[in-house]
Design a protein around this motif. Sequence first.
Motif, PDB file in Angstrom:
ATOM      1  N   GLU A 130       0.825  -1.104   0.106  1.00  0.00           N
ATOM      2  CA  GLU A 130       0.016  -0.034   0.004  1.00  0.00           C
ATOM      3  C   GLU A 130       1.010   1.192   0.000  1.00  0.00           C
ATOM      4  N   LEU A 131       0.544   2.286  -0.945  1.00  0.00           N
ATOM      5  CA  LEU A 131       1.215   3.515  -0.766  1.00  0.00           C
ATOM      6  C   LEU A 131       0.417   4.705  -0.411  1.00  0.00           C
ATOM      7  N   LEU A 132      -1.056   4.425  -0.347  1.00  0.00           N
ATOM      8  CA  LEU A 132      -1.934   5.491   0.204  1.00  0.00           C
ATOM      9  C   LEU A 132      -3.183   5.020   0.613  1.00  0.00           C
ATOM     10  N   ARG A 133      -3.731   5.386   1.815  1.00  0.00           N
ATOM     11  CA  ARG A 133      -4.999   5.072   2.129  1.00  0.00           C
ATOM     12  C   ARG A 133      -5.711   6.372   2.094  1.00  0.00           C
ATOM     13  N   THR A 134      -7.029   6.470   1.595  1.00  0.00           N
ATOM     14  CA  THR A 134      -7.683   7.898   1.454  1.00  0.00           C
ATOM     15  C   THR A 134      -9.168   7.699   1.394  1.00  0.00           C
ATOM     16  N   SER A 135      -9.811   8.613   1.561  1.00  0.00           N
ATOM     17  CA  SER A 135     -11.222   8.616   1.347  1.00  0.00           C
ATOM     18  C   SER A 135     -11.843   9.861   0.546  1.00  0.00           C
ATOM     19  N   THR A 136     -13.050   9.856   0.150  1.00  0.00           N
ATOM     20  CA  THR A 136     -13.504  10.814  -0.559  1.00  0.00           C
ATOM     21  C   THR A 136     -14.397  11.627   0.292  1.00  0.00           C
ATOM     22  N   ALA A 137     -14.638  12.987  -0.372  1.00  0.00           N
ATOM     23  CA  ALA A 137     -15.708  14.012  -0.106  1.00  0.00           C
ATOM     24  C   ALA A 137     -17.005  13.532  -0.573  1.00  0.00           C
ATOM     25  N   GLU A 138     -18.061  14.204   0.025  1.00  0.00           N
ATOM     26  CA  GLU A 138     -19.309  13.880  -0.438  1.00  0.00           C
ATOM     27  C   GLU A 138     -19.661  14.988  -1.297  1.00  0.00           C
ATOM     28  N   PRO A 139     -20.086  14.770  -2.567  1.00  0.00           N
ATOM     29  CA  PRO A 139     -20.031  15.821  -3.808  1.00  0.00           C
ATOM     30  C   PRO A 139     -21.597  16.498  -3.769  1.00  0.00           C
ATOM     31  N   SER A 140     -21.505  17.553  -4.451  1.00  0.00           N
ATOM     32  CA  SER A 140     -22.769  18.371  -4.846  1.00  0.00           C
ATOM     33  C   SER A 140     -23.242  18.086  -6.115  1.00  0.00           C
ATOM     34  N   GLU A 141     -24.248  18.730  -6.701  1.00  0.00           N
ATOM     35  CA  GLU A 141     -24.568  18.585  -7.970  1.00  0.00           C
ATOM     36  C   GLU A 141     -23.748  19.303  -8.921  1.00  0.00           C
ATOM     37  N   SER A 142     -23.183  20.488  -8.363  1.00  0.00           N
ATOM     38  CA  SER A 142     -22.274  21.351  -9.117  1.00  0.00           C
ATOM     39  C   SER A 142     -20.898  20.844  -9.008  1.00  0.00           C
ATOM     40  N   GLY A 143     -20.656  19.824  -8.207  1.00  0.00           N
ATOM     41  CA  GLY A 143     -19.263  19.172  -8.436  1.00  0.00           C
ATOM     42  C   GLY A 143     -18.471  19.695  -7.228  1.00  0.00           C
ATOM     43  N   VAL A 144     -17.512  18.380  -7.023  1.00  0.00           N
ATOM     44  CA  VAL A 144     -16.419  18.796  -5.971  1.00  0.00           C
ATOM     45  C   VAL A 144     -15.094  18.127  -6.733  1.00  0.00           C
ATOM     46  N   PHE A 145     -13.996  18.923  -6.162  1.00  0.00           N
ATOM     47  CA  PHE A 145     -12.565  18.324  -6.806  1.00  0.00           C
ATOM     48  C   PHE A 145     -11.623  18.615  -5.370  1.00  0.00           C
ATOM     49  N   TRP A 146     -10.586  17.698  -5.688  1.00  0.00           N
ATOM     50  CA  TRP A 146      -9.466  17.866  -4.613  1.00  0.00           C
ATOM     51  C   TRP A 146      -8.256  17.021  -5.003  1.00  0.00           C
ATOM     52  N   ARG A 147      -7.093  17.279  -4.364  1.00  0.00           N
ATOM     53  CA  ARG A 147      -5.876  17.053  -4.833  1.00  0.00           C
ATOM     54  C   ARG A 147      -5.184  16.502  -3.525  1.00  0.00           C
ATOM     55  N   VAL A 148      -4.452  15.406  -3.751  1.00  0.00           N
ATOM     56  CA  VAL A 148      -3.718  14.892  -2.586  1.00  0.00           C
ATOM     57  C   VAL A 148      -2.301  14.421  -3.162  1.00  0.00           C
ATOM     58  N   ARG A 149      -1.125  15.035  -2.297  1.00  0.00           N
ATOM     59  CA  ARG A 149       0.301  15.036  -2.752  1.00  0.00           C
ATOM     60  C   ARG A 149       0.803  14.172  -1.590  1.00  0.00           C
ATOM     61  N   LYS A 150       1.511  13.153  -1.723  1.00  0.00           N
ATOM     62  CA  LYS A 150       2.143  12.353  -0.981  1.00  0.00           C
ATOM     63  C   LYS A 150       3.395  11.875  -1.195  1.00  0.00           C
ATOM     64  N   ASP A 151       4.556  12.255  -0.304  1.00  0.00           N
ATOM     65  CA  ASP A 151       5.893  11.753  -0.477  1.00  0.00           C
ATOM     66  C   ASP A 151       6.007  10.110  -0.448  1.00  0.00           C
ATOM     67  N   ILE A 152       6.278   9.478  -1.312  1.00  0.00           N
ATOM     68  CA  ILE A 152       6.572   8.153  -1.321  1.00  0.00           C
ATOM     69  C   ILE A 152       7.796   7.760  -1.494  1.00  0.00           C
TER      70      ILE A 152
END
Length: 634
Positions: A130-152
Amino acid sequence: MMCRSKPTSLLLPLVFISALCTHFSTRVSATPCPTERYRFAPRAPRAAEPQEFLDPTGPDFLLPQRPPSCSLPLLRHDFGDTYGRPPATAAYAPPPGCPAPWARVVLDLSVACAGEQYDRIAAVWLDGAELLRTSTAEPSESGVFWRVRKDITRYAALLRREEGGVASMMLENIVNDVFTGVYHVNVSLDFYMKEEEPTPGLESQYHPQLMLRTSKGASLIPNKRILGESKPQLEQKLGLSSSEADISTGAKAKVPSLYREPADMIIPISSNDSQTGFWFRIQNESDVHFKRIQIPKNAYRAVLEIYVSYHSNDEFWYSNPPNSYIQQNNLTTERGNGSFREVYAKIDGRFVGSIVPFPVIFTGGINPLFWEPVVALGAFDLPSYNLDLTPFLGLLLDGRPHDLGIGVTDGIAFWLVDANLHLWLDSQSSYVTARLLHYQAPKISISRRSISHRLNGTFTIGAGRKSYFSGWVNSSIGNLTTDVNFKLKFKSLVGFTDNGNRKEVQMKAKLKTGVQIKEGPKAILAQGSYKFKYPLLIVSSTLPAENNTYRMTTNLSHILSEQTLVMLDRGRTYNSITDQQKADGWMLVQDHSVLAGSAATLQTYQYRDHTGFSYSRRVTAEDGLLLSDNTTVF
């Protein structure tokens, strides 16, 4: 609050609704029962354009700010109706234009989603590690977005293999007429061939870790200059005589360079059935999952990195009442077994270390209005936890297979757990010798106290553990002894008042690990001290409302505190991190849907180190909008 009736709930993958009840129950209380897991009802978007979500827990200053030497697209996938399906996969090969060794490697995850959807758990693996454990945001009708940067960078042993491998990502999702959100995911890897010039006060961030404290840790040794006390002062503090210091000079010269480097080999401690993801699914406290391994005979150092997340009946394990409370009140919930959990590791059935996990709250938990657009601590990049197993190499270096297992004390369904065994190999020898010298691992001490009358009650738990392991390894570096001291303290209170309508949760966890690397009985070559504290306070009150709804008011305080001190040869590095969120608000709920509400969240992040450098970030959000995001560096 809890009540007797059992809901009709929609079963969701990995992150379950796990409701207590959803409708009126006059036999027990004048109010309905909150679920602690919610989603937004169809509503007008708070913003006309897609909204960016963020997790200030992982500040960008810990990652390279310049463009990478090369960027490698790894995996692109639309996770629609993927429940019950195998992970998305893609072939991996090292970038031809950026051959190893690399100064840094950063995993870059981008996600976008629009529509109605619950939060989901996800993970990225490379050949089962495993390199990354993550979870998501709950979206809306107009949309959501995000970014995760992790040193591996610590996974360089996997990334540089010429034969390449297979990258996998698991994100089980349901898409139908009600749940319309599809998670569009892009994963890439950024490779940095050379270190950029360090920013003043930030030298240590650009070097590999000394003792692999956590996947986000910063217990680092600077190359460019040695900070701290002079040699005589440091030796005196470490208890070294001048003669002992002279004897250990040869080993001292080798230890810094060898212990800065990432592991030479990584063995996944994960499921062989990749069709359901590589994580083990732990259902109860006796459900210990093992992986049979055989390590190279020239391994001189070993660190077990554990990934963990908790779901369904144990998603809010820190707020679970004892089973006696559930039984006495004839409640139908299965969310019990008390409010203490400990994740532990075993070699051939022998205890070798444990941690109490940091209580990450997913974006649909407690009150989802708290987590838009600033998510809970660690929700986008769940922490991993490291156990130094070097003292146990005397057991593992016999050329035979051994079982390395992971379990959860008092755990109930279900936990997703896997691990990576990081091994450092002696390039100057085909084998090394080792022996376990001291093994002190008394059983964990747990005290429980319960006072209850019907739906009112107070339940406290106190737990503690001390362990000490020591072992030597004779390699080309020298005959080095590693001592590992671990101390755990845990306190919890779960209280119900007002006929169960008011619930208070208090949790305090303290973990301290001390590691010493010695040549001889007193010649300390390196030592580190790692302290973690994470207190949590949640107070919720529930009142009935019209049309089979209820109104819940909640106050929350959540803190992650880390302190790291590392001394090596003539230098000393120190850093501290305090990450805190405070949130309060109310919501009107029907079934599992949030119909209306208001909430405000404040997050403060502070970092300090031995150079005098200080970084702070203060973020405020209210009713789904980001009000301020201020950073101070000095």
